[in-house]
Design an enzyme around this catalytic site. Structure first.
Site, short mmCIF file in Angstrom:
data_model
loop_
_atom_site.label_atom_id
_atom_site.label_comp_id
_atom_site.label_asym_id
_atom_site.label_seq_id
_atom_site.Cartn_x
_atom_site.Cartn_y
_atom_site.Cartn_z
N HIS A 1 0.83 -1.21 0.00
CA HIS A 1 0.00 0.00 0.00
C HIS A 1 0.86 1.26 0.00
CE1 HIS A 1 -3.15 2.85 1.06
NE2 HIS A 1 -4.03 1.90 0.87
N GLY B 1 4.43 21.36 11.56
CA GLY B 1 5.66 20.59 11.76
C GLY B 1 6.83 21.12 10.95
N GLY C 1 8.57 9.58 9.05
CA GLY C 1 7.99 10.05 7.81
C GLY C 1 7.12 11.27 7.99
#
Length: 297
Positions: free
Chosen positions: A81, A161, A170
Site C-alpha cells: 500500500h 511541523g 515520515g
C-alpha cells in the site's frame, strides 16, 4: 451527543505485538468506542476505526500516535500500500451533532499536535489549505522515499511541523471528509500490470467513475492481484457500479473476480443500494431491514 468517527491508518500490519500496543490506546477509553481494527500483512498496514466524543477521540488518537512513532521505523518499512509515514493518514468524519466545519477544527488540532512531535503534517480533503492538497493521492505522491526531496519544494511546505522529512516516522496527512468506502476486488492472476491497467480504467483520473480512486496491488500471500479502490462518495458512485466496471475490464483479459474485501465500515445506505441492484428489488428501503427498526427503538 456529539460523535465523530476517526479512521487512523498506521504503517504496521505484520507485528502483532506492535499492532496491539497501538490498538490498546483506544481500548476501554471513556466516551470512545473501538469499532474495528484491521491489520493487513500484504499492505503492511493497520486501519483502526473509532467513534466517540471528539475530545476523547483526539486524546486517544494522539496517544496512539506517540506509541506508533516509537514502534514503527519507516526506514525499514515495506508494503504494497502507498504510504509516507508511520501514522500515514488520520481522517475525521462527522457522525452526529458535528459537521464538516467541526471536523476541520479537529483535523487542525491533531495536525498541530503531531507537528509538535517533529513530524511534517499535511491537511487534505475538506481540511486542505489549498486545492492542490485536497486529493490524498497527490499529497502522498512519491511516498516515504520520495518525500525527502519533495518536502524541499516551496509548494510542499507542510501545514504543520518541520520543513524536513522525519527519517524514522515520515510524514502524516490529516483530513476532514465524507465517509469513504475502502473496497477491494481480488482477481485470479498474479499479473500486477493487468491490475494497474484495470485500475487506470476504473478511476476518475483515468476517465473512469467520478468518485473512485483506484490502484493495482500484488497480494503475494494469496498469489493474486487486487484492484484497491476508495469510493469517496457512495451516493454518487455506487459500490455495485465500481464492482461491475472492474468485472467488465477483467473480462478483456480472460480474468474473473475471486472475491471482494471491505476495509472498515460501510453505511447501510450503500449496502441497500447494491442489494437493490443485484436482487432487482424495486424501491428497497432501509426501513425494511429489521435491525434498523430495532436500533431506532
Amino acid at each position: 451527543m456529539k460523535r465523530v468517527m476517526c479512521i487512523p491508518n498506521y504503517s504496521e500490519g505484520r507485528d502483532e505485538e506492535k499492532i496491539n500496543k497501538i490498538v490498546d490506546c483506544f481500548r476501554n477509553v471513556s466516551n470512545v468506542k473501538l469499532v474495528d481494527y484491521q491489520p493487513d500483512k500484504d499492505h503492511n498496514r493497520l486501519v483502526v476505526e473509532v467513534i466517540g466524543e471528539p475530545e476523547s477521540v483526539i486524546k486517544a488518537l494522539l496517544k496512539s500516535v506517540e506509541v506508533a512513532i516509537e514502534l514503527i521505523d519507516m526506514r525499514t518499512h515495506k508494503g504494497a500500500h502507498p504510504r509516507m509515514g508511520a501514522v500515514d493518514v488520520v481522517p475525521f468524519i462527522p457522525i452526529s451533532e458535528v459537521d464538516t466545519k467541526d471536523c476541520i477544527e479537529y483535523a487542525n488540532t491533531v495536525a498541530s499536535a503531531i507537528g509538535d512531535m517533529g513530524i511534517p503534517v499535511y491537511l487534505y480533503e475538506e481540511a486542505a489549505t489549498n486545492p492542490e492538497r485536497k486529493n490524498l493521492a497527490k499529497v502522498r505522491k512519491g511516498q516515504y522515499e520520495g518525500f525527502f526531496e519533495k518536502i524541499k519544494e516551496d509548494e510542499w511546505t507542510p501545514d504543520y511541523g518541520p520543513k524536513e522529512m522525519n527519517e524514522k516516522s515520515g510524514a502524516t496527512a490529516v483530513a476532514a471528509r465524507f465517509h469513504l468506502i475502502a473496497f477491494n476486488v481480488n482477481l485470479n492472476t498474479e499479473d500486477e500490470e493487468i491490475a494497474d491497467k484495470i485500475a487506470k480504467k476504473v478511476r476518475h483520473i483515468g476517465g473512469g467513475l467520478r468518485y473512485v480512486k483506484a490502484i493495482g496491488l500484488p497480494l503475494e500471500e494469496k498469489k493474486q492481484v487486487q484492484v484497491s479502490m476508495n469510493l469517496v462518495n457512495y451516493e454518487k458512485t455506487a459500490v455495485y457500479q465500481a464492482l461491475e466496471m472492474v468485472k467488465s475490464e477483467a473480462k478483456r483479459y480472460g480474468l474473473s473476480v475471486v472475491n471482494t474485501e471491505l476495509i472498515g465500515m460501510i453505511p447501510l445506505e450503500a449496502l441497500i443500494d447494491s442489494a437493490s441492484y443485484y436482487m432487482q428489488i424495486d424501491g428497497l428501503s432501509k426501513d425494511q431491514v429489521i435491525e434498523t427498526l430495532l436500533i431506532e427503538e
